[in-house]
Structure formats: structure tokens, C-alpha cells
Write a protein that holds these residues in place. Structure first.
Motif, short mmCIF file in Angstrom:
data_model
loop_
_atom_site.label_atom_id
_atom_site.label_comp_id
_atom_site.label_asym_id
_atom_site.label_seq_id
_atom_site.Cartn_x
_atom_site.Cartn_y
_atom_site.Cartn_z
N VAL A 6 68.34 18.12 -19.84
CA VAL A 6 67.89 19.38 -19.26
C VAL A 6 68.84 20.51 -19.67
N LEU A 7 70.13 20.25 -19.59
CA LEU A 7 71.11 21.30 -19.86
C LEU A 7 71.23 21.63 -21.35
N GLU A 8 70.71 20.75 -22.22
CA GLU A 8 70.72 21.02 -23.66
C GLU A 8 69.69 22.08 -24.03
N GLN A 9 68.71 22.31 -23.17
CA GLN A 9 67.62 23.23 -23.47
C GLN A 9 68.09 24.68 -23.42
N ASP A 10 67.45 25.50 -24.23
CA ASP A 10 67.65 26.94 -24.14
C ASP A 10 66.81 27.42 -22.95
N PRO A 11 67.44 27.94 -21.90
CA PRO A 11 66.68 28.33 -20.70
C PRO A 11 65.54 29.31 -21.00
N ASP A 12 65.78 30.32 -21.83
CA ASP A 12 64.73 31.30 -22.11
C ASP A 12 63.53 30.66 -22.79
N TRP A 55 59.74 22.35 -11.80
CA TRP A 55 60.46 22.99 -10.70
C TRP A 55 61.92 22.52 -10.67
N GLU A 56 62.13 21.22 -10.82
CA GLU A 56 63.49 20.68 -10.80
C GLU A 56 64.30 21.22 -11.98
N THR A 57 63.69 21.29 -13.15
CA THR A 57 64.38 21.82 -14.33
C THR A 57 64.67 23.30 -14.15
N TYR A 58 63.73 24.05 -13.63
CA TYR A 58 63.91 25.48 -13.37
C TYR A 58 65.11 25.70 -12.45
N GLN A 59 65.14 25.00 -11.33
CA GLN A 59 66.25 25.15 -10.39
C GLN A 59 67.57 24.75 -11.03
N THR A 60 67.56 23.67 -11.80
CA THR A 60 68.78 23.20 -12.45
C THR A 60 69.31 24.23 -13.43
N LEU A 61 68.43 24.79 -14.24
CA LEU A 61 68.86 25.78 -15.22
C LEU A 61 69.37 27.05 -14.54
N LEU A 62 68.78 27.43 -13.42
CA LEU A 62 69.26 28.60 -12.69
C LEU A 62 70.65 28.33 -12.10
N VAL A 63 70.82 27.16 -11.50
CA VAL A 63 72.14 26.82 -10.94
C VAL A 63 73.17 26.74 -12.04
N ASP A 64 72.81 26.13 -13.15
CA ASP A 64 73.75 25.99 -14.27
C ASP A 64 74.16 27.35 -14.83
N SER A 65 73.29 28.33 -14.75
CA SER A 65 73.61 29.65 -15.28
C SER A 65 74.72 30.33 -14.47
N LYS A 66 74.95 29.87 -13.26
CA LYS A 66 76.02 30.43 -12.43
C LYS A 66 77.39 30.06 -12.98
N ASP A 67 77.49 28.92 -13.68
CA ASP A 67 78.71 28.49 -14.36
C ASP A 67 79.94 28.54 -13.45
N THR A 68 79.80 27.97 -12.27
CA THR A 68 80.93 27.88 -11.35
C THR A 68 81.18 26.43 -11.00
N ALA A 69 82.34 26.16 -10.43
CA ALA A 69 82.66 24.79 -10.02
C ALA A 69 81.68 24.32 -8.95
N ASN A 70 81.31 25.20 -8.04
CA ASN A 70 80.35 24.83 -6.99
C ASN A 70 78.99 24.48 -7.58
N ALA A 71 78.57 25.23 -8.59
CA ALA A 71 77.28 24.96 -9.24
C ALA A 71 77.31 23.59 -9.91
N ARG A 72 78.38 23.30 -10.63
CA ARG A 72 78.50 22.00 -11.31
C ARG A 72 78.55 20.86 -10.30
N ALA A 73 79.24 21.06 -9.18
CA ALA A 73 79.32 20.02 -8.16
C ALA A 73 77.94 19.76 -7.55
N LEU A 74 77.18 20.82 -7.32
CA LEU A 74 75.83 20.68 -6.77
C LEU A 74 74.94 19.91 -7.74
N LEU A 75 75.01 20.27 -9.02
CA LEU A 75 74.20 19.57 -10.02
C LEU A 75 74.57 18.09 -10.10
#
Length: 107
Positions: free
Chosen positions: A55-61, A21-41
Motif C-alpha cells: 500500500v505504501l509503495e503506491q503513489d497516493p495521487d 477505504w482502508e488504503t485511502y485512510q492508510t495513505l492519508l495517515v502515512d502522509s502525516k509522516d509522524t511517529a504517531n502516524a507510523r505507530a497507528l499504521l
């Protein structure tokens, strides 16, 4: 994310492990690729930056597909793959009784 994977994550989210669940949420937030997303992560993963990097090294799909496969394998008796009997498309949810692709209604 393919259609079946999205369906499983939407309908059976409760079957994810806390780590998934944590990885799923992280990958979804990271996909937004915004400064706010990076700050949240950065805030959520504070003190665990090396874990975040992994986590971010993984291919989300690929990650989402592997979790979907685990859920389908480990919980096969609980999973309902609800398909339209007319066109075979996945319904929106396991309880849905109308196809969003062809409009067929099986109420």
C-alpha cells in the motif's frame, strides 16, 4: 489530490470498497509522516506488514485518481458534479448552492 478527486472522495466516500477505504485512510495517515502516524499504521496493519508495504509503495495521487475514475465510471448515474453556473468551479458538495470561488449564489 486534485479538486475533482477530493470532491468525489468527500461526497461519495460511501462508494469506496472496503479495501479502497482502508488504503485511502492508510495513505492519508502515512502522509502525516509522524511517529504517531507510523505507530497507528503498525497497530492497524499488525500481522499484515507485507500488505502495508505494498500500500505504501503506491503513489497516493495516482491511487486516488484511479479510485475516483472507477467511482465515476461504475456509478455515473448516482454522481452529481455540482459546478457553479457562473464560473464553472466545483461547489463544495453536490447539494451546495453557493460558489466558494466567485461567491455566486443560486438558492
Amino acid at each position: 489530490m486534485d479538486e475533482l478527486t477530493a470532491y468525489v472522495f468527500k461526497a461519495y466516500r460511501h462508494l469506496l470498497t472496503p479495501e479502497e477505504w482502508e488504503t485511502y485512510q492508510t495513505l492519508l495517515v502515512d502522509s502525516k509522516d509522524t511517529a504517531n502516524a507510523r505507530a497507528l499504521l503498525a497497530k492497524v496493519w499488525h500481522g499484515r506488514e507485507s500488505e502495508l508495504a505494498k500500500v505504501l509503495e503506491q503513489d497516493p495521487d495516482k491511487y486516488f485518481a484511479s479510485v475516483k475514475d472507477r467511482i465515476l465510471r461504475d456509478h455515473s448515474g448516482e454522481i452529481v458534479i455540482n459546478r457553479c453556473s457562473k464560473c464553472g468551479a466545483l461547489a463544495q458538495t453536490p447539494q451546495a448552492r453557493q460558489c466558494l470561488r466567485c461567491g455566486y449564489d443560486w438558492h
